[in-house]
Design a protein around this motif. Structure first.
Motif, PDB file in Angstrom:
ATOM      1  N   VAL A 420       0.857  -1.186   0.000  1.00 37.22           N
ATOM      2  CA  VAL A 420       0.000   0.000   0.000  1.00 37.22           C
ATOM      3  C   VAL A 420       0.894   1.237   0.000  1.00 37.22           C
ATOM      4  O   VAL A 420       1.636   1.484   0.956  1.00 37.22           O
ATOM      5  CB  VAL A 420      -0.933   0.015   1.228  1.00 37.22           C
ATOM      6  N   VAL A 421       0.831   2.016  -1.077  1.00 32.39           N
ATOM      7  CA  VAL A 421       1.646   3.225  -1.165  1.00 32.39           C
ATOM      8  C   VAL A 421       0.800   4.484  -0.977  1.00 32.39           C
ATOM      9  O   VAL A 421       1.337   5.565  -0.739  1.00 32.39           O
ATOM     10  CB  VAL A 421       2.405   3.289  -2.507  1.00 32.39           C
ATOM     11  N   LYS A 422      -0.523   4.343  -1.094  1.00 29.37           N
ATOM     12  CA  LYS A 422      -1.426   5.466  -0.841  1.00 29.37           C
ATOM     13  C   LYS A 422      -2.681   4.909  -0.195  1.00 29.37           C
ATOM     14  O   LYS A 422      -3.180   3.852  -0.601  1.00 29.37           O
ATOM     15  CB  LYS A 422      -1.778   6.177  -2.149  1.00 29.37           C
ATOM     16  N   ARG A 423      -3.179   5.606   0.811  1.00 30.22           N
ATOM     17  CA  ARG A 423      -4.385   5.133   1.486  1.00 30.22           C
ATOM     18  C   ARG A 423      -5.174   6.321   1.994  1.00 30.22           C
ATOM     19  O   ARG A 423      -4.589   7.298   2.497  1.00 30.22           O
ATOM     20  CB  ARG A 423      -4.032   4.203   2.641  1.00 30.22           C
ATOM     21  N   ALA A 424      -6.485   6.236   1.854  1.00 27.28           N
ATOM     22  CA  ALA A 424      -7.381   7.313   2.287  1.00 27.28           C
ATOM     23  C   ALA A 424      -6.956   8.655   1.704  1.00 27.28           C
ATOM     24  O   ALA A 424      -7.042   9.695   2.357  1.00 27.28           O
ATOM     25  CB  ALA A 424      -7.431   7.381   3.819  1.00 27.28           C
ATOM     26  N   GLY A 425      -6.478   8.623   0.456  1.00 30.05           N
ATOM     27  CA  GLY A 425      -6.121   9.841  -0.241  1.00 30.05           C
ATOM     28  C   GLY A 425      -4.750  10.391   0.071  1.00 30.05           C
ATOM     29  O   GLY A 425      -4.380  11.446  -0.456  1.00 30.05           O
ATOM     30  N   LEU A 426      -3.978   9.684   0.918  1.00 33.54           N
ATOM     31  CA  LEU A 426      -2.670  10.196   1.336  1.00 33.54           C
ATOM     32  C   LEU A 426      -1.560   9.220   0.964  1.00 33.54           C
ATOM     33  O   LEU A 426      -1.675   8.008   1.211  1.00 33.54           O
ATOM     34  CB  LEU A 426      -2.649  10.442   2.846  1.00 33.54           C
ATOM     35  N   LEU A 427      -0.481   9.738   0.379  1.00 38.71           N
ATOM     36  CA  LEU A 427       0.691   8.922   0.120  1.00 38.71           C
ATOM     37  C   LEU A 427       1.333   8.516   1.440  1.00 38.71           C
ATOM     38  O   LEU A 427       1.373   9.300   2.397  1.00 38.71           O
ATOM     39  CB  LEU A 427       1.698   9.699  -0.726  1.00 38.71           C
ATOM     40  N   LEU A 428       1.844   7.295   1.489  1.00 40.54           N
ATOM     41  CA  LEU A 428       2.439   6.766   2.713  1.00 40.54           C
ATOM     42  C   LEU A 428       3.967   6.829   2.643  1.00 40.54           C
ATOM     43  O   LEU A 428       4.552   7.038   1.586  1.00 40.54           O
ATOM     44  CB  LEU A 428       1.986   5.319   2.925  1.00 40.54           C
ATOM     45  N   GLY A 429       4.592   6.630   3.796  1.00 38.53           N
ATOM     46  CA  GLY A 429       6.045   6.549   3.870  1.00 38.53           C
ATOM     47  C   GLY A 429       6.760   7.868   3.689  1.00 38.53           C
ATOM     48  O   GLY A 429       7.947   7.883   3.339  1.00 38.53           O
ATOM     49  N   GLY A 430       6.080   8.970   3.935  1.00 38.26           N
ATOM     50  CA  GLY A 430       6.719  10.276   3.787  1.00 38.26           C
ATOM     51  C   GLY A 430       7.011  10.659   2.349  1.00 38.26           C
ATOM     52  O   GLY A 430       7.776  11.600   2.096  1.00 38.26           O
ATOM     53  N   ARG A 431       6.407   9.963   1.399  1.00 39.22           N
ATOM     54  CA  ARG A 431       6.709  10.207  -0.011  1.00 39.22           C
ATOM     55  C   ARG A 431       6.383  11.636  -0.449  1.00 39.22           C
ATOM     56  O   ARG A 431       7.152  12.258  -1.176  1.00 39.22           O
ATOM     57  CB  ARG A 431       5.937   9.224  -0.897  1.00 39.22           C
ATOM     58  N   ALA A 432       5.225  12.131  -0.043  1.00 40.51           N
ATOM     59  CA  ALA A 432       4.798  13.448  -0.527  1.00 40.51           C
ATOM     60  C   ALA A 432       5.744  14.549  -0.061  1.00 40.51           C
ATOM     61  O   ALA A 432       6.199  15.383  -0.850  1.00 40.51           O
ATOM     62  CB  ALA A 432       3.371  13.744  -0.073  1.00 40.51           C
ATOM     63  N   ASP A 433       6.062  14.572   1.231  1.00 39.18           N
ATOM     64  CA  ASP A 433       6.949  15.610   1.762  1.00 39.18           C
ATOM     65  C   ASP A 433       8.335  15.503   1.137  1.00 39.18           C
ATOM     66  O   ASP A 433       8.951  16.521   0.777  1.00 39.18           O
ATOM     67  CB  ASP A 433       7.048  15.501   3.280  1.00 39.18           C
ATOM     68  N   ARG A 434       8.822  14.284   1.001  1.00 36.53           N
ATOM     69  CA  ARG A 434      10.161  14.118   0.442  1.00 36.53           C
ATOM     70  C   ARG A 434      10.201  14.557  -1.015  1.00 36.53           C
ATOM     71  O   ARG A 434      11.135  15.241  -1.445  1.00 36.53           O
ATOM     72  CB  ARG A 434      10.606  12.658   0.561  1.00 36.53           C
ATOM     73  N   ALA A 435       9.193  14.172  -1.787  1.00 41.29           N
ATOM     74  CA  ALA A 435       9.168  14.550  -3.202  1.00 41.29           C
ATOM     75  C   ALA A 435       9.105  16.064  -3.366  1.00 41.29           C
ATOM     76  O   ALA A 435       9.806  16.639  -4.215  1.00 41.29           O
ATOM     77  CB  ALA A 435       7.980  13.897  -3.891  1.00 41.29           C
ATOM     78  N   THR A 436       8.291  16.713  -2.555  1.00 39.08           N
ATOM     79  CA  THR A 436       8.169  18.165  -2.639  1.00 39.08           C
ATOM     80  C   THR A 436       9.475  18.845  -2.268  1.00 39.08           C
ATOM     81  O   THR A 436       9.935  19.776  -2.949  1.00 39.08           O
ATOM     82  CB  THR A 436       7.038  18.653  -1.717  1.00 39.08           C
ATOM     83  N   ASP A 437      10.083  18.395  -1.171  1.00 41.48           N
ATOM     84  CA  ASP A 437      11.349  18.996  -0.731  1.00 41.48           C
ATOM     85  C   ASP A 437      12.441  18.806  -1.788  1.00 41.48           C
ATOM     86  O   ASP A 437      13.206  19.738  -2.086  1.00 41.48           O
ATOM     87  CB  ASP A 437      11.794  18.377   0.594  1.00 41.48           C
ATOM     88  N   LEU A 438      12.532  17.608  -2.356  1.00 39.25           N
ATOM     89  CA  LEU A 438      13.547  17.351  -3.373  1.00 39.25           C
ATOM     90  C   LEU A 438      13.332  18.220  -4.607  1.00 39.25           C
ATOM     91  O   LEU A 438      14.286  18.775  -5.165  1.00 39.25           O
ATOM     92  CB  LEU A 438      13.535  15.874  -3.761  1.00 39.25           C
ATOM     93  N   ALA A 439      12.078  18.331  -5.041  1.00 40.56           N
ATOM     94  CA  ALA A 439      11.792  19.122  -6.242  1.00 40.56           C
ATOM     95  C   ALA A 439      12.140  20.586  -6.029  1.00 40.56           C
ATOM     96  O   ALA A 439      12.785  21.219  -6.889  1.00 40.56           O
ATOM     97  CB  ALA A 439      10.322  18.972  -6.617  1.00 40.56           C
ATOM     98  N   ASP A 440      11.743  21.152  -4.886  1.00 35.15           N
ATOM     99  CA  ASP A 440      12.009  22.569  -4.628  1.00 35.15           C
ATOM    100  C   ASP A 440      13.503  22.834  -4.475  1.00 35.15           C
ATOM    101  O   ASP A 440      14.041  23.825  -5.003  1.00 35.15           O
ATOM    102  CB  ASP A 440      11.270  23.028  -3.368  1.00 35.15           C
ATOM    103  N   THR A 441      14.189  21.953  -3.757  1.00 36.14           N
ATOM    104  CA  THR A 441      15.623  22.133  -3.548  1.00 36.14           C
ATOM    105  C   THR A 441      16.387  22.031  -4.860  1.00 36.14           C
ATOM    106  O   THR A 441      17.327  22.799  -5.124  1.00 36.14           O
ATOM    107  CB  THR A 441      16.145  21.084  -2.547  1.00 36.14           C
ATOM    108  N   THR A 442      15.989  21.093  -5.684  1.00 35.52           N
ATOM    109  CA  THR A 442      16.664  20.913  -6.966  1.00 35.52           C
ATOM    110  C   THR A 442      16.461  22.117  -7.873  1.00 35.52           C
ATOM    111  O   THR A 442      17.399  22.577  -8.541  1.00 35.52           O
ATOM    112  CB  THR A 442      16.158  19.632  -7.648  1.00 35.52           C
ATOM    113  N   TRP A 443      15.249  22.641  -7.926  1.00 32.13           N
ATOM    114  CA  TRP A 443      15.016  23.809  -8.766  1.00 32.13           C
ATOM    115  C   TRP A 443      15.846  24.991  -8.290  1.00 32.13           C
ATOM    116  O   TRP A 443      16.378  25.762  -9.112  1.00 32.13           O
ATOM    117  CB  TRP A 443      13.540  24.167  -8.816  1.00 32.13           C
ATOM    118  N   ALA A 444      15.992  25.136  -6.979  1.00 30.40           N
ATOM    119  CA  ALA A 444      16.826  26.223  -6.455  1.00 30.40           C
ATOM    120  C   ALA A 444      18.284  26.055  -6.899  1.00 30.40           C
ATOM    121  O   ALA A 444      18.972  27.053  -7.184  1.00 30.40           O
ATOM    122  CB  ALA A 444      16.742  26.253  -4.927  1.00 30.40           C
TER     123      ALA A 444
END
Length: 482
Positions: A420-444
């Motif tokens: 299960v990687v997503k449940r009740a509309g939410l990504l599990l395992g910290g995926r969402a926060d990590r993906a967002t942080d990586l994307a923003d940091t990389t663009w900077a």
């Protein structure tokens, strides 16, 4: 060793078993055991199993993305108002070379997580920003960390600005990666290795032969951009591959919009597949999708995102774009010749595009026996789609509700190989926060490098298109130049 997955029972949903094109929804439960679908039926008993309540929801196979350059999620929104030539010049000739290995990791991870969030459980990653061996390993690491099922296609394209990593070194590195990490892969392996060969005509034909022969030697599937350009930049690439004996059943030909019906027939004869990415094809100027023409010839045909630099990883958007672009083109031909009275039942149908986004795509990737449909014994790549949205009711035709009236935000639960990687509309395992942080940091990090290379879209030099056309002609097969 990973811990064994606990049994999981998805209960009370409206399940779509078998080929999604059949549209046979039925009230049923789905039992998942050891990463596989163990049973489908009403009122299943599974003492001790974890439960997912799908009451009032659809239970569908995970979507399959057959052409995606995941690393480009680091550039989201960049190509919104670009043409295909802008893309080649801006991204391929400039921004790819600005990416360090850690940037490729970040973009690939962010792109894969966005795909999972939208219900895409399988993706072909055409990783063509392999500027060094480390770039390849970081892209591969990101795919594995995301949890998506993937065909990671090692890109053999030489990135401008990264010529120190030569063509010969790339081939050797691909061999090494295969020998060290993928010799035991099979169709059920969650992340498999493939080859993304150079665009036809962008390198000498002897190198094109070498790349296809290497994929065959290693037993690896391959992907290539085929017949994507028109006019003076166009060439009969599929015919060239056929005449040189390079077409094969384990190939995915991306786009093929400019292919003639005769060229598509050659792909059908070889058993090769076609991937349509309708949003980027129409937006960038690659022509109308070849999806329906290919499928009607019996070619395994799937859909894809292509580039998150310009389009979201959204299978609902693919399906609608494919449906309306192909229908619109076909309608217009009828209107211009016979008027409105000549209109018949439009094709493709909503069932057709749902098939291409699932089982059709899986077959295109050689994974039809593994994923793409809900069947006992197949991998538990499953999504639960909510149907209680104000934009979805009433449900008159369930397939039409999925294709025309649902959104990526309606994806409630996602499983990949039973995880299960997503449940009740939410990504599990910290995926969402990590993906967002990586994307923003990389663009900077990327912003000052891109600025120093001429900005978001560096000016194209005078005569560059004529140079591209001349190079393509020079890189044709020897027999085609005589």
């Amino acid at each position: 060793m990973p811990l064994p997955l606990a049994d999981l029972l998805i209960t009370g949903g409206s399940v779509l078993p078998g080929d999604p094109r059949d549209g046979r929804f039925a009230r049923a439960d789905v039992l998942v055991r050891d990463g596989l679908i163990a049973a489908i039926g009403p009122d299943l008993e599974a003492p001790g199993a974890e439960r997912v309540d799908a009451t009032g929801a659809f239970v569908l196979p995970g979507f399959v993305d057959t052409h995606h350059h995941l690393w480009e999620a680091s550039l989201r929104g960049l190509t919104a108002d670009w043409s295909a030539l802008d893309f080649f010049w801006g991204v391929r000739a400039h921004h790819a070379g600005a990416h360090e290995a850690r940037d490729v990791h970040a973009g690939t991870y962010a792109g894969a997580v966005a795909a999972l969030d939208a219900g895409i459980t399988t993706v072909l990653d055409a990783a063509h920003a392999v500027n060094t061996p480390e770039h390849a390993r970081e892209g591969l690491r990101a795919v594995r960390e995301s949890g998506v099922r993937a065909l990671f296609c090692y890109g053999l394209t030489t990135t401008p600005g990264a010529e120190a990593f030569t063509a010969e070194q790339r081939l050797a590195d691909l061999r090494a990666l295969h020998a060290n990490e993928f010799t035991s892969q099979n169709a059920a392996t969650r992340v498999r290795l493939g080859v993304a060969v150079n665009d036809i005509g962008s390198v000498p034909w002897t190198r094109t032969r070498t790349e296809f022969h290497l994929a065959r030697e290693l037993g690896l599937p391959s992907t290539v951009h085929s017949r994507s350009l028109w006019g003076e930049l166009s060439a009969p690439e599929i015919t060239w591959l056929h005449r040189d004996g390079l077409l094969a059943a384990d190939q995915v030909h991306a786009h093929a919009n400019a292919a003639t019906d005769g060229e598509l027939a050659l792909l059908a004869e070889a058993g090769a597949a076609v991937s349509s990415t309708p949003e980027t094809e129409v937006m960038l100027g690659l022509g109308y999708p070849a999806l329906a023409r290919a499928a009607e010839l019996g070619i395994p045909t799937g859909l894809g995102t292509d580039i998150q630099a310009g389009s979201p990883a959204d299978p609902f958007a693919w399906m609608r774009a494919a449906l309306q672009a192909v229908r619109g083109q076909r309608h217009q031909r009828v209107l211009e010749t016979g008027g409105s009275t000549g209109l018949g039942t439009p094709t493709p149908s909503v069932r057709d595009v749902l098939h291409h986004a699932t089982l059709g795509g899986a077959r295109a990737l050689g994974l039809g026996g593994v994923t793409g449909s809900l069947e006992v014994g197949k991998a538990a790549d499953v999504l639960v789609l909510r149907t209680d949205g104000v934009h979805q009711r009433p449900v008159v035709d369930p397939v039409a509700t999925v294709v025309l009236h649902s959104r990526a935000s309606d994806v409630d639960t996602v499983l990949v190989a039973g995880e299960v990687v997503k449940r009740a509309g939410l990504l599990l395992g910290g995926r969402a926060d990590r993906a967002t942080d990586l994307a923003d940091t990389t663009w900077a990090r990327l912003t000052p490098r891109i600025t120093s290379r001429g900005g978001l879209l560096p000016p194209r030099p005078e005569g560059v298109l004529k140079h591209m056309a001349a190079a393509g002609a020079a890189n044709a097969p020897e027999w085609a130049r005589s």
